[in-house]
Design an enzyme around this catalytic site. Structure first.
Site, mmCIF file in Angstrom:
data_model
loop_
_atom_site.group_PDB
_atom_site.id
_atom_site.type_symbol
_atom_site.label_atom_id
_atom_site.label_comp_id
_atom_site.label_asym_id
_atom_site.label_seq_id
_atom_site.Cartn_x
_atom_site.Cartn_y
_atom_site.Cartn_z
ATOM 1 N N ILE A 1 21.033 -1.318 -27.409
ATOM 2 C CA ILE A 1 21.955 -1.730 -28.462
ATOM 3 C C ILE A 1 23.150 -0.786 -28.523
ATOM 4 O O ILE A 1 23.033 0.413 -28.281
ATOM 5 C CB ILE A 1 21.238 -1.769 -29.834
ATOM 6 C CG1 ILE A 1 22.095 -2.498 -30.883
ATOM 7 C CG2 ILE A 1 20.858 -0.362 -30.303
ATOM 8 C CD1 ILE A 1 21.334 -2.833 -32.157
ATOM 9 N N THR A 2 24.315 -1.343 -28.815
ATOM 10 C CA THR A 2 25.500 -0.537 -29.057
ATOM 11 C C THR A 2 26.352 -1.208 -30.123
ATOM 12 O O THR A 2 26.055 -2.321 -30.562
ATOM 13 C CB THR A 2 26.304 -0.290 -27.771
ATOM 14 O OG1 THR A 2 27.257 0.759 -28.007
ATOM 15 C CG2 THR A 2 27.043 -1.544 -27.314
ATOM 16 N N GLY B 1 20.823 -2.683 -20.548
ATOM 17 C CA GLY B 1 20.927 -1.677 -21.592
ATOM 18 C C GLY B 1 20.368 -2.134 -22.921
ATOM 19 O O GLY B 1 19.848 -3.232 -23.064
ATOM 20 N N LEU C 1 28.545 2.156 -21.269
ATOM 21 C CA LEU C 1 28.809 1.121 -20.274
ATOM 22 C C LEU C 1 27.573 0.267 -20.068
ATOM 23 O O LEU C 1 26.444 0.705 -20.253
ATOM 24 C CB LEU C 1 29.296 1.729 -18.954
ATOM 25 C CG LEU C 1 28.327 2.575 -18.133
ATOM 26 C CD1 LEU C 1 27.607 1.718 -17.095
ATOM 27 C CD2 LEU C 1 29.082 3.684 -17.423
ATOM 28 N N CYS D 1 22.257 2.950 -27.672
ATOM 29 C CA CYS D 1 21.765 2.776 -26.301
ATOM 30 C C CYS D 1 20.267 3.071 -26.191
ATOM 31 O O CYS D 1 19.756 3.379 -25.112
ATOM 32 C CB CYS D 1 22.557 3.636 -25.324
ATOM 33 S SG CYS D 1 24.332 3.281 -25.368
ATOM 34 N N LEU E 1 32.770 -1.436 -20.203
ATOM 35 C CA LEU E 1 32.632 -0.151 -20.875
ATOM 36 C C LEU E 1 33.364 -0.143 -22.203
ATOM 37 O O LEU E 1 34.232 -0.985 -22.454
ATOM 38 C CB LEU E 1 33.190 0.975 -20.010
ATOM 39 C CG LEU E 1 34.713 1.012 -19.887
ATOM 40 C CD1 LEU E 1 35.244 2.425 -20.051
ATOM 41 C CD2 LEU E 1 35.151 0.457 -18.543
#
Length: 251
Positions: free
Chosen positions: A100-101, A98, A169, A199, A182
């Protein structure tokens, strides 16, 4: 193009049937550990160490944690998705899939340390079970949510915030075992999401349960979510280890 939140290394997680005449290995109950508010790096180091040292006899665990403000960037993530370099929020590069969060107070973070081979779980099936658990948890608070093809996570199904992301997640699979997990937004300061393309999606709105007019207690939501995760994984009762209570934070 969307980027999968799952990063797989080493052995595949597909499991063949037991050899003829050999009994199936029983799946042990999941141990739930409530780790309190913890720096992201501490959780990251701990789950890598747990995964690196686990054996065929190591039980599966679910860790529940709340992090101080931090951005995390997946191993194939593009740093350009951090739009404000001097935001004051640290950035940690990690080994999950994935982009960036953001993690911060008021958000539930759940790490799933599972032996997928022993559970005979394909990665896609695990992702589906995680997403279903989040959808069921939100439904318990009268919030309708959906998944999106090619965009892992959970999104608001209708209303003024339709399409906004409320849960993210991302997983790492090493030697057939998962870690990372998550996050679900309960009641948090959402402004740090404005400094990123969440994301990897420019302009994606991010909301929490409070934005949807649900005044939910962090601990209550966390217990509901963990219960749904365990029920979806195997229906077994969890062996809950609570070394210290998690504090609700609304800052």
């Amino acid at each position: 193009m969307s980027v999968s939140p799952v990063s797989i290394v080493s052995t595949p997680v597909a499991v063949s049937a037991s050899p003829a005449g050999a009994p199936d290995q029983p799946v042990q109950p999941v141990t739930v550990r409530w780790r309190g508010r913890e720096a992201y790096e501490a959780s990251f180091d701990a789950m890598r160490a747990f995964t690196d040292t686990r054996t065929a006899d190591t039980g599966d665990e679910i860790w529940v944690v709340e992090h101080p403000p931090v951005y995390t960037l997946g191993q194939a993530g593009d740093p350009a998705h951090l739009l404000v370099a001097d935001s004051g929020v640290p950035l940690v590069k990690v080994d999950r899939g994935g982009q960036i969060t953001y993690h911060g107070p008021g958000q539930i973070v759940v790490y799933l340390l599972l032996d997928l081979r022993r559970r005979k779980l394909m990665v896609r099936t695990l992702v589906t079970k995680i997403e279903e658990a989040v959808i069921e948890t939100l439904a318990a608070y009268n919030l309708a949510s959906v998944r999106k093809a090619g965009a892992p996570g959970i999104y608001v199904a209708s209303g003024v915030h339709e399409g906004a992301k409320i849960a993210a997640l991302g997983l790492k699979i090493r030697n057939g075992c998962s870690y990372h997990g998550l996050s679900l937004n309960v009641k948090m300061d959402l402004r740090p999401f404005l400094a990123i393309n969440p994301c990897g999606y420019a302009g994606l709105e991010t909301v929490d349960m409070a934005s949807l007019e649900v005044a939910a207690d962090w601990n209550d939501v966390a217990h509901t979510l963990v219960g749904r995760l365990i029920a979806n994984l195997d229906g077994a009762s969890a062996a809950a280890d609570k070394p210290h209570a998690l504090e609700q934070s609304n800052d």
